[in-house]
Motif scaffolding. Structure first.
Motif, short mmCIF file in Angstrom:
data_model
loop_
_atom_site.label_atom_id
_atom_site.label_comp_id
_atom_site.label_asym_id
_atom_site.label_seq_id
_atom_site.Cartn_x
_atom_site.Cartn_y
_atom_site.Cartn_z
N VAL A 54 1.03 -1.13 -0.04
CA VAL A 54 0.25 -0.05 -0.13
C VAL A 54 1.02 0.99 0.17
O VAL A 54 0.66 2.48 -0.94
N TYR A 55 1.36 1.05 1.20
CA TYR A 55 3.23 2.35 1.10
C TYR A 55 4.19 1.47 0.89
O TYR A 55 4.73 2.20 2.23
N PHE B 292 6.58 -5.42 -1.18
CA PHE B 292 6.10 -5.29 0.04
C PHE B 292 6.73 -4.52 1.31
O PHE B 292 7.17 -4.42 2.53
N SER B 293 7.78 -3.40 0.94
CA SER B 293 8.73 -2.78 2.16
C SER B 293 7.80 -1.72 2.80
O SER B 293 8.46 -0.38 2.93
N ASP B 294 6.30 -1.73 3.35
CA ASP B 294 6.05 -0.67 4.10
C ASP B 294 6.31 0.04 5.22
O ASP B 294 6.29 0.92 5.89
N ILE B 295 6.82 -1.57 5.78
CA ILE B 295 7.39 -0.85 7.03
C ILE B 295 8.15 -1.35 7.29
O ILE B 295 9.56 -2.57 7.11
N ASP B 296 9.50 -0.27 7.59
CA ASP B 296 10.62 -0.38 8.04
C ASP B 296 11.14 -0.18 8.99
O ASP B 296 11.10 0.72 9.83
N LEU B 297 12.15 -1.03 9.72
CA LEU B 297 12.36 -1.61 11.02
C LEU B 297 13.50 -1.06 10.83
O LEU B 297 14.60 -1.47 10.31
N MET B 298 14.26 -0.05 12.34
CA MET B 298 15.76 0.13 12.33
C MET B 298 16.15 0.43 13.84
O MET B 298 15.06 0.66 14.17
N ALA B 299 17.33 0.85 13.49
CA ALA B 299 17.81 0.79 14.88
C ALA B 299 18.92 1.64 15.25
O ALA B 299 20.03 2.20 13.56
N ALA C 165 9.90 2.18 13.22
CA ALA C 165 9.83 2.02 12.25
C ALA C 165 8.89 3.11 11.61
O ALA C 165 8.92 3.94 12.16
N ILE C 166 9.69 3.20 10.59
CA ILE C 166 9.03 4.02 8.94
C ILE C 166 8.51 3.78 8.57
O ILE C 166 8.39 2.01 7.90
N TYR C 167 6.64 4.01 8.41
CA TYR C 167 5.86 3.33 8.20
C TYR C 167 5.02 4.84 7.43
O TYR C 167 5.50 6.00 7.46
N ALA C 168 3.84 4.27 6.73
CA ALA C 168 2.62 5.13 6.10
C ALA C 168 1.59 4.85 6.30
O ALA C 168 1.65 3.69 7.21
N THR C 169 0.34 6.27 6.92
CA THR C 169 -0.88 5.87 7.27
C THR C 169 -1.74 6.37 6.12
O THR C 169 -1.12 7.60 5.54
N ASN C 170 -2.98 6.47 6.10
CA ASN C 170 -3.47 6.99 5.68
C ASN C 170 -4.45 8.51 5.95
O ASN C 170 -4.81 9.45 5.83
N GLN C 171 -3.87 8.62 7.54
CA GLN C 171 -4.32 9.97 8.55
C GLN C 171 -3.45 10.93 7.93
O GLN C 171 -3.73 11.81 7.83
N ASN C 172 -2.13 10.01 7.69
CA ASN C 172 -0.74 11.11 7.51
C ASN C 172 -0.52 11.32 6.02
O ASN C 172 0.04 11.32 5.35
N ALA C 173 -2.03 10.98 5.19
CA ALA C 173 -2.10 10.87 3.78
C ALA C 173 -0.78 10.20 2.42
O ALA C 173 -0.32 10.90 1.81
N GLY C 174 -0.39 9.10 3.21
CA GLY C 174 0.32 8.26 2.75
C GLY C 174 1.94 9.25 3.10
O GLY C 174 3.04 7.91 2.39
N ASN C 175 2.07 10.11 4.05
CA ASN C 175 3.44 10.66 4.34
C ASN C 175 4.08 10.23 4.86
O ASN C 175 3.55 9.43 5.88
N GLU D 262 6.44 15.28 5.98
CA GLU D 262 5.42 15.28 4.86
C GLU D 262 5.70 14.89 3.84
O GLU D 262 5.92 15.43 2.43
N TYR D 263 7.28 14.05 3.87
CA TYR D 263 7.42 13.25 2.67
C TYR D 263 6.69 11.92 2.40
O TYR D 263 6.66 11.36 3.08
N SER D 264 5.95 12.08 0.94
CA SER D 264 5.52 10.29 0.40
C SER D 264 6.54 9.54 1.15
O SER D 264 7.76 9.60 0.00
N LYS D 265 6.09 8.29 1.64
CA LYS D 265 5.96 7.11 1.73
C LYS D 265 6.61 6.77 0.10
O LYS D 265 7.50 5.88 -0.56
N ARG D 266 6.08 6.71 -0.60
CA ARG D 266 6.71 5.73 -1.73
C ARG D 266 7.85 6.72 -2.80
O ARG D 266 7.74 6.03 -4.21
N ASN D 267 7.31 7.78 -2.80
CA ASN D 267 8.94 8.77 -3.38
C ASN D 267 10.09 8.85 -2.34
O ASN D 267 11.11 8.62 -3.52
N ALA D 268 9.83 7.79 -1.91
CA ALA D 268 11.21 7.39 -0.52
C ALA D 268 12.33 6.37 -1.95
O ALA D 268 11.72 4.83 -1.39
N GLY D 269 12.81 6.32 -2.08
CA GLY D 269 14.25 5.39 -2.40
C GLY D 269 14.31 4.35 -1.27
O GLY D 269 14.33 2.97 -1.22
#
Length: 457
Positions: free
Chosen positions: A315-316, A323-330, A337-347, A367-374
């Motif tokens: 989805v994002y 399926f890289s919607d949720i990015d876990l990192m330390a 956790a880095i992800y996007a939500t509908n509430q944040n307009a996919g950002n 305010e950065y779109s998850k789909r535009n992030a490499g």
């Protein structure tokens, strides 16, 4: 708190070497680089270098002393062999002496009674002479051995003088005291480095190709919370339809393909954005927004929790999909956790997680779109986002959770193999781990460090 830029001076056994970013630091054997820094304009500030703890035990004088001791020991053994041989020859000479005395009396008897000299006497005399014939080379060898022993003794005497001089010179230093000073200075350096841990990203160099293996997509990582002696590597090939995690004891074993253990996870993973943190693997359960915490020590799931409102199953995702919607990192500050939500307009949404419970501790909306992030990664509580997963990618945007502010950037990252499907920062190694089109690579990062004093402004 007052922020002060660092100006450090050289110390005994510790050094701060100034360098230019394009230069390669090659510390002498037994020394290691702890960190480096640049200012906001890219000018070099310093590289922190310190010796290994046992450096003093390897200095030239100690090696020379050890070599001399070994040489003296070898020579002493040679003298012992010669001494045994000369003792044996001496016993033989003593035996021959009695025979010579008997021969002397025989000559006197012949001299006193020449007229009664018989053939029998000549034969007996000839036999005695034959018995004494081997004595001649024995005596010659005995003389040679005696000369060698004399030469050895003289050489050892000379070496003893040199050894004594070295011992006197070394004795002028209290090595235990120096060792304690080294330990104290190393402790101070590490305290300084703890203050230098966090900084702003200034430059990315590399990559270094560690290995070529697996499919186009995957993840590999080490544990930033592990002890320095723990060099384990974990390897997870593909972005879905897989549950096998391969463990290697070290990077060298990883390169050689020598596995130490494999783990069969209870659930398939989604994406490539997993992380190992403090002995546990955190990953996104396939076809869900559930985060799973799997303990390597116990071999079972310790916790699993849904990340509320997070988009999943492409989805994002990042620009490459998978399926890289949720990015876990330390990073230095913990688990994220880095992800996007509908509430944040996919950002992109940034959430800090409790490592034990996986509960969200705090969240920040960007305010950065998850789909535009490499790809993206966290350093010191700041999220850095690349604008593509393909050639020409650069770190384009950053968001600081400390100040809740963003900044546009222009930091190139060399996408050597044209397709980046995983990029994560490791705070222990101060490096970026990447999966670049079936190549496992490492990038070095240069941070702009600021030390804060305890003085209040």
């Amino acid at each position: 708190m007052r922020a002060l830029f660092v100006v450090l001076k050289p110390l005994c056994f510790l050094a701060l070497l100034g360098y230019c970013p394009s230069a390669t630091i090659r510390p002498k054997e037994g020394w290691q680089v702890y960190s480096s820094a640049q200012d906001a304009d890219g000018r070099c500030i310093c590289t922190v270098v310190a010796p290994e703890q046992n450096l003093c035990s390897r200095d030239a004088k100690s090696r020379q002393l050890r070599q001399l001791l070994e040489k003296i020991q070898n020579m002493s053994q040679s003298i012992e062999v010669l001494n045994l041989r000369t003792q044996r020859d001496f016993q033989y000479v003593m035996k021959m002496e009695s025979q010579m005395k008997g021969l002397r009396s025989k000559f006197r008897q012949i001299e006193s009674n020449r007229r009664t000299l018989l053939t029998k006497n000549f034969q007996e005399l000839k036999g005695k002479m034959n018995e004494l014939q081997p004595l001649i080379p024995v005596l010659e060898q005995y003389k040679t051995d005696a000369t060698l022993i004399s030469q050895f003794k003289e050489e050892i005497r000379n070496l003893s003088h040199v050894l004594t001089a070295i011992q006197e010179e070394i004795g002028a230093y209290d090595y235990e005291e120096l060792q304690q000073r080294v330990l104290g200075l190393e402790g101070r350096l590490r305290n300084c480095m703890n203050k230098l841990t966090c900084g702003k990203l200034m430059k990315i160099t590399g990559p270094i190709t560690v290995k070529t293996s697996g499919t186009r997509f995957g993840a590999w990582m080490t544990d930033p919370q592990a002890s320095p002696k723990n060099k384990k590597v974990w390897y997870m090939d593909s972005y879905t339809n897989n549950k096998i995690v391969r463990e290697y004891k070290s990077v060298s074993d990883f390169v050689a393909g020598v596995e130490s253990r494999t783990y069969n996870l209870p659930f398939h993973w989604a994406g490539t954005n997993h992380v190992v943190y403090n002995g546990s693997l955190y990953y996104n359960k396939y076809q869900s927004n559930i985060i799973v915490r799997y303990s390597f020590e116990s071999g079972r799931v310790m916790t699993q929790r849904a990340l509320e409102s997070a988009g999943f199953h492409n989805v994002y995702p990042y620009t490459w999909g998978g399926f890289s919607d949720i990015d876990l990192m330390a990073d230095e500050l913990g688990l994220w956790a880095i992800y996007a939500t509908n509430q944040n307009a996919g950002n992109i949404v940034i959430s800090q997680l409790d490592p034990l419970t996986i509960q969200v501790l705090n969240s920040w909306n960007t305010e950065y779109s998850k789909r535009n992030a490499g790809e993206s990664f966290m350093i010191c509580g700041t999220l850095y986002i690349t604008n593509s997963h393909l050639t020409g990618a650069k770190v384009y945007y950053s968001y600081s959770t400390k100040t809740s502010t963003y900044e546009y950037m222009d930091i190139p990252i060399h996408n050597q193999y044209f397709h980046m499907s995983m990029l994560d920062y490791n705070a222990r190694d101060r490096a970026l781990y990447g999966w670049n089109n079936g190549h496992q690579v490492l990038f070095n990062v240069t941070l702009f460090h600021v030390i804060k004093t305890d003085d209040e402004s």
